[in-house]
Design a protein around this motif. Structure first.
Motif, PDB file in Angstrom:
ATOM      1  N   HIS A 120      -2.632  -2.695  -8.474  1.00 19.88           N
ATOM      2  CA  HIS A 120      -2.145  -2.546  -9.213  1.00 19.88           C
ATOM      3  C   HIS A 120      -3.614  -1.258 -10.653  1.00 19.88           C
ATOM      4  CE1 HIS A 120       0.858  -1.472 -12.646  1.00 19.88           C
ATOM      5  NE2 HIS A 120       0.377  -1.858 -13.964  1.00 19.88           N
ATOM      6  N   CYS A 121      -3.296  -0.393 -10.516  1.00 24.33           N
ATOM      7  CA  CYS A 121      -3.608   0.568 -11.272  1.00 24.33           C
ATOM      8  C   CYS A 121      -3.069   1.129 -12.571  1.00 24.33           C
ATOM      9  CB  CYS A 121      -4.995   1.477 -10.562  1.00 24.33           C
ATOM     10  SG  CYS A 121      -3.220   3.038  -9.959  1.00 24.33           S
TER      11      CYS A 121
ATOM     12  N   LYS B 296       2.485   2.522 -12.107  1.00 25.18           N
ATOM     13  CA  LYS B 296       3.426   2.506 -12.300  1.00 25.18           C
ATOM     14  C   LYS B 296       4.127   1.337 -13.382  1.00 25.18           C
ATOM     15  CE  LYS B 296       4.277   1.276  -6.561  1.00 25.18           C
ATOM     16  NZ  LYS B 296       4.372   0.430  -5.591  1.00 25.18           N
TER      17      LYS B 296
ATOM     18  N   THR C 263       6.266  -1.078 -12.938  1.00 25.95           N
ATOM     19  CA  THR C 263       6.084  -2.463 -12.770  1.00 25.95           C
ATOM     20  C   THR C 263       4.387  -2.676 -12.648  1.00 25.95           C
ATOM     21  OG1 THR C 263       6.845  -2.137 -10.865  1.00 25.95           O
ATOM     22  CG2 THR C 263       8.467  -1.939 -12.619  1.00 25.95           C
ATOM     23  N   ASP C 264       4.726  -3.912 -12.691  1.00 27.45           N
ATOM     24  CA  ASP C 264       3.089  -4.456 -12.504  1.00 27.45           C
ATOM     25  C   ASP C 264       2.972  -4.607 -10.740  1.00 27.45           C
ATOM     26  OD1 ASP C 264       4.656  -7.038 -12.176  1.00 27.45           O
ATOM     27  OD2 ASP C 264       3.845  -8.091 -13.203  1.00 27.45           O
ATOM     28  N   ARG C 265       3.722  -4.343 -10.245  1.00 25.89           N
ATOM     29  CA  ARG C 265       3.605  -3.498  -8.517  1.00 25.89           C
ATOM     30  C   ARG C 265       2.301  -2.553  -8.474  1.00 25.89           C
ATOM     31  NH1 ARG C 265       9.154  -1.702  -6.057  1.00 25.89           N
ATOM     32  NH2 ARG C 265       8.159  -2.357  -4.554  1.00 25.89           N
ATOM     33  N   HIS C 266       2.079  -3.381  -7.080  1.00 21.49           N
ATOM     34  CA  HIS C 266       0.806  -2.584  -6.600  1.00 21.49           C
ATOM     35  C   HIS C 266       0.710  -1.036  -6.416  1.00 21.49           C
ATOM     36  CE1 HIS C 266      -1.163  -6.367  -5.940  1.00 21.49           C
ATOM     37  NE2 HIS C 266      -1.733  -6.038  -4.896  1.00 21.49           N
ATOM     38  N   ASP C 267      -0.777  -0.225  -7.128  1.00 24.55           N
ATOM     39  CA  ASP C 267       0.042   0.772  -6.846  1.00 24.55           C
ATOM     40  C   ASP C 267      -1.126   1.453  -6.199  1.00 24.55           C
ATOM     41  OD1 ASP C 267      -1.475   1.472  -8.686  1.00 24.55           O
ATOM     42  OD2 ASP C 267       0.230   1.457 -10.351  1.00 24.55           O
TER      43      ASP C 267
ATOM     44  N   ASN D 159      -1.662   6.106  -2.958  1.00 23.76           N
ATOM     45  CA  ASN D 159      -1.427   5.314  -4.455  1.00 23.76           C
ATOM     46  C   ASN D 159       0.323   5.645  -3.806  1.00 23.76           C
ATOM     47  OD1 ASN D 159      -2.092   8.854  -5.233  1.00 23.76           O
ATOM     48  ND2 ASN D 159      -0.359   7.996  -6.626  1.00 23.76           N
TER      49      ASN D 159
ATOM     50  N   ASP E 109      -1.023  -6.546   0.327  1.00 21.89           N
ATOM     51  CA  ASP E 109      -1.993  -5.929  -0.502  1.00 21.89           C
ATOM     52  C   ASP E 109      -1.437  -4.653  -0.788  1.00 21.89           C
ATOM     53  OD1 ASP E 109      -2.355  -8.244  -2.377  1.00 21.89           O
ATOM     54  OD2 ASP E 109      -4.284  -8.523  -2.068  1.00 21.89           O
TER      55      ASP E 109
ATOM     56  N   ALA F 250       1.411  -1.578  -1.797  1.00 19.92           N
ATOM     57  CA  ALA F 250       1.028  -0.658  -2.766  1.00 19.92           C
ATOM     58  C   ALA F 250       1.293   0.410  -2.592  1.00 19.92           C
ATOM     59  CB  ALA F 250      -1.089  -0.517  -2.576  1.00 19.92           C
TER      60      ALA F 250
END
Length: 408
Positions: free
Chosen positions: A26-27, A30, A32-36, A80, A151, A155
């Motif tokens: 997660h950078c 998003k 939310t704290d979901r992987h992106d 991304n 992961d 993402a």
């Protein structure tokens, strides 16, 4: 596609073929704290191929990836979610090239061997400080273990509810060759190339031209045969990479095991395509439309996609209404040759039309069938040998709710 030609690899993923690792984090793109942010890395430069959206408005990452693929080779993909980087002008292109350069530096590969992909909201500039920081953190997140594949799969998701993965193995002159794929897609799905974002890996030895031909052929009968809402995205991309580390004899259409490899490759595409259709925004059912007896396969494809894309058919399926009139109407407006006196329609195993005439059927039986999570509609035109299958989903209240508030 004969099942005997390939074997499904249980718990297989994008990193199962030899030479591949993947990861995500997660950078901050998003809310939310979901992987992106994610990446796939091959330990050697891989033979590569891709297909892209036919939408006139093509996102900046597609331009960068086309440029990278000019030599038929890739070693990494950086992707991304949360922002499509589409319709973002010169700054968007600059940002996509920056993503490629940063990924190349951090992953230790040549810049021209990196593909870039993005998905999310159209018309907003990327928060590049977050992207650059995220890319710097990717190397330590890459793994050849299941966690890396998990992961990465997370993402690339946007409105998706589930990840999409598939993996098979094929025997090629005594060597085990593995083919795997991961995809995302839930809304704005009506591809004319592939779908949203999809990535395939294999450890087969194959030339770039043959991989490209196989990719296009498989796409035509899988990804190009699904629809959720009739909209073709600005960012659709399917990338395939072949590490060659299985060390088989080079595969080409004249190789005795080509048919098995092609069947396995197409099966992976089909599983991913069906998963996207089943996970359509707000969907409660997977809908399959089979058209037989058309004047050609191409004609059958057009008719099948017209039926599967009909809002009235999709609404009837959602309401468990065996309204065959909507199906026949869609067949008739597909712009393809149809004899209006010879059409049969089945909903599941229930015959509702024969010779274009209504058949008395048990409405309660049809209601129970349509309440299931998979609905199959078969249309037989009785004209020639053309056939095709398309996949989609029902149209629900939730589809409107999700898309009415997509940016908020």
């Amino acid at each position: 596609m004969g099942q005997e030609k390939y074997t499904a690899v249980q718990s297989g993923s994008i990193i199962t073929p030899k030479g591949f690792s993947a990861g995500g984090l997660h950078c901050g793109l998003k809310k939310t704290d979901r992987h992106d942010l994610g990446a796939i890395l091959c330990e050697v430069p891989a033979v590569a191929a891709a297909v892209y959206t036919t939408n006139v408005f093509q996102a900046a990452p597609l331009k960068v990836t086309r440029e990278s693929l000019q030599n038929g080779r890739l070693q990494a993909v950086v992707v991304n979610s949360g922002n499509a980087n589409a319709c973002t002008g010169q700054q968007g292109e600059t940002d996509a090239y920056t993503m490629r350069a940063e990924a190349a530096q951090q992953l230790g590969v040549a810049e021209q061997d990196v593909a870039v992909a993005s998905t999310g909201v159209i018309g907003e500039l990327l928060k590049m400080d977050r992207v650059i920081s995220g890319i710097a953190g990717l190397p330590q997140r890459l793994s050849g273990e299941a966690s890396g594949a998990e992961d990465f799969s997370q993402a690339i998701l946007t409105t998706d509810l589930v990840k999409k993965e598939a993996c098979v193995s094929v025997d090629v002159n005594g060597k085990t060759v593995t083919i795997a794929g991961a995809a995302k897609g839930s809304g704005m799905i009506h591809p004319n190339m592939a779908t949203m974002l999809a990535f395939m890996t294999t450890d087969a030895v194959i030339e770039a031209d043959d991989l490209q031909l196989l990719l296009r052929k498989a796409t035509d009968t899988t990804f190009n045969m699904i629809t959720v809402d009739g909209d073709t995205s600005t960012n659709d991309m399917l990338v395939a990479m072949a590490s060659g580390l299985a060390e088989n004899e080079t595969l080409n259409p004249s190789h005795p095991d080509w048919a098995a490899f092609a069947a396995g490759f197409t099966y992976v595409c089909q599983v991913l395509a069906q998963a996207i259709a089943r996970d359509g925004e707000g969907a409660t059912k997977l809908v399959e439309v089979c058209v037989n007896g058309a004047v050609s396969d191409l004609s059958a494809r057009a008719i099948a996609k017209t039926v599967i894309g009909s809002s009235l058919v999709k609404s009837a399926v959602f309401g468990a209404d065996a309204n065959w009139g909507r199906i026949i109407a869609a067949v008739g407006r597909a712009g393809e040759p149809v004899n209006p006196e010879t059409v049969d329609i089945h909903i599941g195993d229930i015959s509702v039309l024969e010779g274009s005439r209504p058949v008395v059927f048990d409405e309660d039986e049809a209601l129970e069938y349509l309440k299931g999570d998979t609905v199959r509609i078969v249309v037989d035109l009785h004209q020639a040998e053309g056939q095709a299958t398309a996949w989609g989903c029902d149209l629900t209240y939730d589809y409107v709710r999700i898309n009415a508030a997509y940016r908020t």
